[in-house]
Design an enzyme around this catalytic site. Structure first.
Site, PDB file in Angstrom:
ATOM      1  N   LYS A   1     -10.502  -1.538  32.958  1.00 18.74           N
ATOM      2  CA  LYS A   1      -9.644  -2.413  33.762  1.00 18.74           C
ATOM      3  C   LYS A   1      -8.447  -2.829  32.911  1.00 18.74           C
ATOM      4  O   LYS A   1      -8.603  -3.125  31.712  1.00 18.74           O
ATOM      5  CB  LYS A   1     -10.449  -3.636  34.208  1.00 18.74           C
ATOM      6  CG  LYS A   1      -9.785  -4.515  35.259  1.00 18.74           C
ATOM      7  CD  LYS A   1     -10.727  -5.646  35.700  1.00 18.74           C
ATOM      8  CE  LYS A   1     -10.145  -6.518  36.805  1.00 18.74           C
ATOM      9  NZ  LYS A   1     -11.102  -7.547  37.262  1.00 18.74           N
TER      10      LYS A   1
ATOM     11  N   SER B   1     -11.485  -7.842  42.285  1.00 23.50           N
ATOM     12  CA  SER B   1     -10.218  -7.417  41.726  1.00 23.50           C
ATOM     13  C   SER B   1     -10.280  -6.114  40.924  1.00 23.50           C
ATOM     14  O   SER B   1      -9.250  -5.500  40.661  1.00 23.50           O
ATOM     15  CB  SER B   1      -9.679  -8.509  40.807  1.00 23.50           C
ATOM     16  OG  SER B   1     -10.551  -8.688  39.697  1.00 23.50           O
TER      17      SER B   1
ATOM     18  N   SER C   1     -15.740  -9.846  41.124  1.00 18.53           N
ATOM     19  CA  SER C   1     -14.733  -8.790  40.964  1.00 18.53           C
ATOM     20  C   SER C   1     -15.262  -7.457  40.447  1.00 18.53           C
ATOM     21  O   SER C   1     -14.526  -6.475  40.434  1.00 18.53           O
ATOM     22  CB  SER C   1     -13.613  -9.271  40.043  1.00 18.53           C
ATOM     23  OG  SER C   1     -12.727 -10.092  40.758  1.00 18.53           O
TER      24      SER C   1
END
Ligand SMILES: [Mg+2]
Ligand SMILES: [Zn+2]
Lengths: 100, 476, 478
Positions: free
Chosen positions: C78, C153, C177
């Site tokens: 990420k 996310s 997330s």
């Protein structure tokens, strides 16, 4: 729409957070934050007087490190990534009296 | 007790907030060096720079120093937490300062001043220092600069903020507080406490009131960076406030800035538009709760503090604890030496005087306490005069020779016998009949002329004490 | 020879010489070449560095060295995990182009374990969102239906594994997330116990809630990933100083005798197709020998409120450092305050600004007690309620997401509707307990449904044990 939240308060909060809002954005933010606060009113009725606040999920205490120097970052590399390096320092516009 | 300062019937009420940089090797929350005077932005790491993803880890030695300070100031060391104080400023990299808010490490202590007064200590908490801004162009002052340059070497340096209670009532007392605090910090090794380098910084909260009235509105004065300025700044500020009130204006709560150059305080900002710091518990750190064992271990490791050392020296020498010789000798750290000389048989008062007036650090190092004691014994025994003793001591300090008797003999210092001295006294009285008459009439200072005559005749070799004795016998 | 697709198989094959890291990497790069322009899972694919790294791993194997438990496994990170010299943007204009001068702890651990980092994945700006639509660099599409969101996310990380771009990826989970996008993309996603994985080098959203965790094809891969990235780190004060269990040891054990809790007062809101799959999961576990226990968690229902006060409050402080002074974007102005505002106004997107405002408000003088202070007390209630539940059961089962993947734009006009996506995932962030999502068949439109398994702090093994059972059942039924 919340009766607690006014655009004056949102404007003050935006100043604290160093965010500029256009009048339209201020109006929208006031409405959206107001809606949220209305939704969050579900907690208003709770009696939490005897409940201790919880700030840390996992209880740890006395976490410390020895006072031993480790290598620093390279100044040129760090300043190379800075928006306005000057004389080995970070240059910023003038600080006005009353700031800070 | 210090005299209470008053001005047109007003008194000042002062509390001091003193920031002290701790003498650690590394910063409060990261392992980059805590060092003064390096090239700008060289002592930096992800934590110091407030880089995304960087996390603070507490420096154990900084905690120990903070506890030393708390214990030396008679505080209670308690379980505590760290909080974020949120505000934007270019030399504050994360836009928050990690400090201690409602649960500080040290609370409820006091500091006793040499004059016997006591100033309460509200708290002594840990926090991180900010970086340094150089305001450039336009004269270099913050409010006139064209731009600023930021050096983060100092950012994250461990500080203890010592907050006094508003117990201070005069400029002298404020100065004494700062001096005494400084002496303690140096004695316990927690800080080098150099005001001129900024490793000790004092902010003063000043208000005025009619004695007995409730507290007035206070102003906080920043940037007071010498002991002398502390007194000047609060005196100026108190008078400014009194003037305002007497002119019918009211004092506004403000942060003001002391300008050493023009000797005034200037408005920095009003507290009405006060910053909303949005304190909350620092989620990247966990609570700190020093164990009782750790606290006791730190307490036991504290050296004797200046106040106690002055009291001890006063008791041994008979000088008042707040007298100049005691203060000077303790401040120089020569009190142990005086005590050693006394233990070796020296008259303590005489030893104290020699150490205060006639020996510097090198001299103390060169002359053993035993040798000093031997010299003092010669002096008090009448083998040498005070003046001769001083000469011998200078010789010992310079050469490191430890035998005062040998030096005295070499210099030809031999005690004059009493009959020789009596003859000199009589001759002096005969030569200065006017002075003698005045002296006999009770004019003490007329004695100077007589004694001067004797000293001249003896080429300084006469023992002053003995001369006095004989003169008084003659006076009858 | 066919290149294996799970991390466990890849590492075994690379270590034994059965395949090479280069071959594995090239196969994944082919997948990326085929679909990345459509999916946009990545902010950056580090092709050259990955090729160099894969070659080095092969060289190590050839020289008789063991590159580690993730030998040759292509891993996507990420884009809020700091990677030395590689841009780390948090999908925000305010950090565009910034490359950290250091590696985060999890990143270092992955490298030492022999993983091959192939790129940085897209996310909702600063991890604030549940659809990856809040990225400054455009949304990520769900590989299973590109008209729909991948969740968020960590949408880019979930999509990268689902699309076969990476064998394993990592995300961060502050309110769901990792788990929610895992559910929406049909992969396994784990949020470990708070403090299991070091946060050093993870760009903070909400410090007391953030936790790094893996996305994988299988539960076994998830266990392998945890074994590598978990562990005490002296650079993170909140890192747990406990020895690690063997996460893989329990996977074949079945669930005989395991007590699985059903929360009887769970907040409503899950779509019927999702609810049905969760019911089926209870049935499957019961049939496999687990005991189903009814428990109550009354505070569950207040989780959303507590979360949306605590997380923005911490975020408002964490994101204050983006001020244009030391790194990232600067928009110049006449004085520092004007420069801060100009920079932050231009650099942050709408959702980030909304949360900064909300969080600043919740902390500000006069409102702290009513909002932030109260939320912290609810957090305590929540922890107490869950602790009581865990006295009666080993794990709890809930839906991960109230719905399957939803179409783009369907919740963007109404922030509150988007926040409701996190109803079931939020409580474990507040309590710090571990939780994971495991794919369990499909719901509406044939899209994957994730079942969430929650366990008590440090009880990842039993959570993984139950997940493995559901995985076996799902494999058998589909
Ligand atoms: Mg202060
Ligand atoms: Zn302070």
């Amino acid at each position: 729409m919340s009766d607690r939240l006014t655009s004056d308060v949102v404007a003050k909060v935006a100043r604290l957070a160093r965010l500029d809002l256009t009048p339209a954005e201020l109006e929208q933010a006031t409405a959206q934050l107001g809606d949220m606060l209305d939704h969050f009113a579900d907690i208003d009725a709770l009696d939490l007087a005897d409940v201790a606040p919880m700030t840390q999920p996992y209880p740890l205490v006395n976490v410390m490190r020895p006072d031993v120097v480790r290598p620093c970052l390279d100044r040129d590399e760090v300043l190379g990534a800075a928006p306005a390096p000057q004389d080995g320092r970070f240059r910023v516009p003038p600080v006005l009296a009353g700031e800070g | 007790m210090t005299e209470i300062w008053t001005h047109d019937g007003w008194e000042m009420v002062v509390g001091l907030e003193t920031h002290v940089e701790l003498a650690t090797a590394t910063k409060l929350f990261s392992a980059s060096p805590n060092r003064f005077g390096d090239e700008p932005n060289t002592n930096i790491d992800p934590v110091t720079l407030g880089l995304p993803g960087a996390l603070p880890v507490l420096n154990e030695r900084a905690v120990e120093f903070a506890m030393r300070i708390g214990l030396a100031l008679n505080c209670t060391v308690q379980p505590c937490t760290f909080a974020r104080k949120n505000y934007f400023y270019p030399d504050m990299p994360k836009a928050y300062q990690i400090s201690q808010y409602d649960q500080p490490l040290n609370v409820d202590g006091w500091l006793d001043l040499p004059d016997g007064s006591r100033v309460g200590i509200e708290r002594a908490h840990m926090e991180e220092d900010a970086g340094k801004s150089v305001h450039a162009g336009g004269g270099g002052r913050v409010h006139e600069a064209d731009y600023s340059l930021i050096d983060l070497n100092r950012a994250g340096v461990p500080l203890v903020e010592i907050v006094s209670r508003p117990d201070i009532r005069s400029p002298e007392q404020a100065r004494a507080y700062v001096s005494e605090l400084r002496a303690i910090l140096v004695a316990i090794g927690a800080s080098d406490a150099r005001m001129e380098e900024g490793s000790m910084r004092v902010d003063a909260n000043v208000s005025v009131r009619r004695p007995g009235d409730p507290l007035g509105t206070r102003c906080e004065i920043k940037n007071v960076n010498s002991v002398r300025s502390v007194g000047r700044a609060i005196e100026y500020e108190a008078k400014r406030q009194i003037q305002m009130i007497e002119a019918g204006e009211s004092v506004r709560q403000q942060t003001r800035h002391w300008d050493e150059g023009d000797g005034r305080t200037h408005t920095l900002r009003d507290k009405e538009d006060a910053d909303d710091y949005r304190y909350f518990l620092e989620p990247d750190l966990v609570p700190l709760a020093p164990s009782a064992e750790w606290v006791e271990q730190v307490r036991a490791s504290l050296p004797m503090l200046p106040g106690a050392r002055r009291a001890r020296l006063a008791e041994v020498t008979g000088h008042p604890a707040d007298s100049e010789p005691i203060a000077v000798v303790v401040e120089r750290g020569h009190d142990e030496y005086v005590l050693a000389a006394a233990a070796a048989g020296a008259d303590p008062k005489r030893a104290l005087t020699h150490v205060q007036q006639n020996l510097d650090d090198d001299g103390v190092a060169a002359v053993s306490a035993t040798a000093l004691a031997a010299l003092v014994a010669m002096e008090t025994g009448g083998a040498v005069t005070a003046t001769q003793a001083k000469t011998v001591l200078a010789e010992m300090a310079g050469s490191g020779e430890q035998d005062p008797a040998a030096i005295a003999a070499r210099l030809g210092f031999e005690a004059m016998d009493t009959s020789e001295l009596e003859a000199m006294v009589d001759a002096a009285i005969a030569a200065q009949p006017d002075a003698w008459a005045k002296f006999c009439n009770g004019e003490q200072k007329a004695l100077g002329a007589i004694v001067g005559h004797i000293m001249k005749a003896s080429k300084g070799q006469a023992d002053g004490k003995l001369v006095n004795q004989i003169v008084n016998q003659r006076k009858g | 020879m066919a290149v294996p697709s799970t991390a466990t198989e890849i590492a075994a094959a690379v270590r034994s010489g059965g395949t090479t890291a280069v071959e594995v990497l090239e196969q994944h790069l082919v997948s990326i070449g085929e679909r990345e322009s459509e999916i946009h899972a990545f902010n950056l694919v580090t092709v050259d560095a990955a090729r160099e790294r894969a070659a080095a791993i092969d060289a190590a194997v050839a020289a008789g060295h063991d590159p580690g438990p993730l030998a040759g496994v292509p891993v996507a990170l990420k884009d809020n995990m700091c990677t030395r010299g590689v841009p780390t943007t948090c999908s925000s204009k305010i950090l565009e182009g910034w490359a950290p001068p250091y590696d985060g702890t999890a990143v270092s651990l992955l490298a030492s374990a022999g993983a091959v980092m192939i790129g940085k994945t897209n996310l909702d700006e600063f991890a604030m969102g549940s659809s990856t639509e809040n990225s400054a660099f455009g949304p990520t599409r769900n590989p299973l239906d590109p008209t729909r969101v991948p969740g968020g996310s960590s949408g880019g990380s979930a999509a990268a594994v689902a699309a076969g771009f990476a064998a394993m990826s990592f995300g961060s989970d502050t309110g769901g997330s990792i788990r929610q996008p895992a559910a929406l993309c049909g992969v396994v996603g784990v949020k470990p116990t708070y403090g299991r994985v070091s946060r050093y080098g993870l760009v903070a959203f909400a410090s007391s809630l953030d936790q790094i965790g893996p996305f994988t094809h299988t539960v076994a891969d998830a266990a392998l990933a945890l074994q590598v990235v978990c562990g005490h780190d002296p650079l993170d004060s909140t890192s747990i100083p406990e020895p690690l269990p063997d996460f893989s040891a329990v996977l074949d054990r079945g669930v005989d005798g395991v007590r699985v809790g059903r929360i009887t007062d769970l907040p409503a809101g899950a779509d019927p197709d999702v609810a049905e799959r969760v019911e089926l999961a209870f049935d499957v576990l019961r049939a496999a020998g687990a005991t189903i226990v009814d428990v109550e968690v009354p505070a569950f229902t207040y989780g959303l409120t507590a979360y949306y006060l605590i997380a923005p409050a911490e975020a408002s402080s964490n994101l204050a450092r983006y001020d244009g002074v030391r790194y990232g974007l600067r928009v110049d102005a006449d004085d520092t305050n004007a420069m801060y505002s100009a920079t932050r106004t231009a650099g942050f997107g709408a959702e980030v600004k909304r949360r900064i405002l909300l969080g600043t408000y919740a902390l500000s003088a006069g409102y702290y007690d009513a909002y932030y202070g109260k939320a912290l007390r609810i957090r305590r209630l929540m922890a107490n309620d869950f602790a009581a539940a865990y006295e009666r059961c080993d794990v709890l089962l809930t839906p991960t997401s109230p719905s399957v993947a939803f179409p783009f734009g369907s919740k963007t006009d109404n922030p509150l509707a988007m926040y409701l996506c996190d109803t079931y995932t939020i409580p474990s962030n507040l309590t710090g307990d571990p939780a994971m999502s495991v794919p369990f068949g499909t719901g509406a439109d044939g899209l994957p449904v994730g079942v969430q398994i929650l366990a008590h702090a440090l009880d990842e093994p039993v959570m993984l044990q139950v997940a493995a059972e559901l995985e076996r059942a799902a494999g058998g039924s589909t």
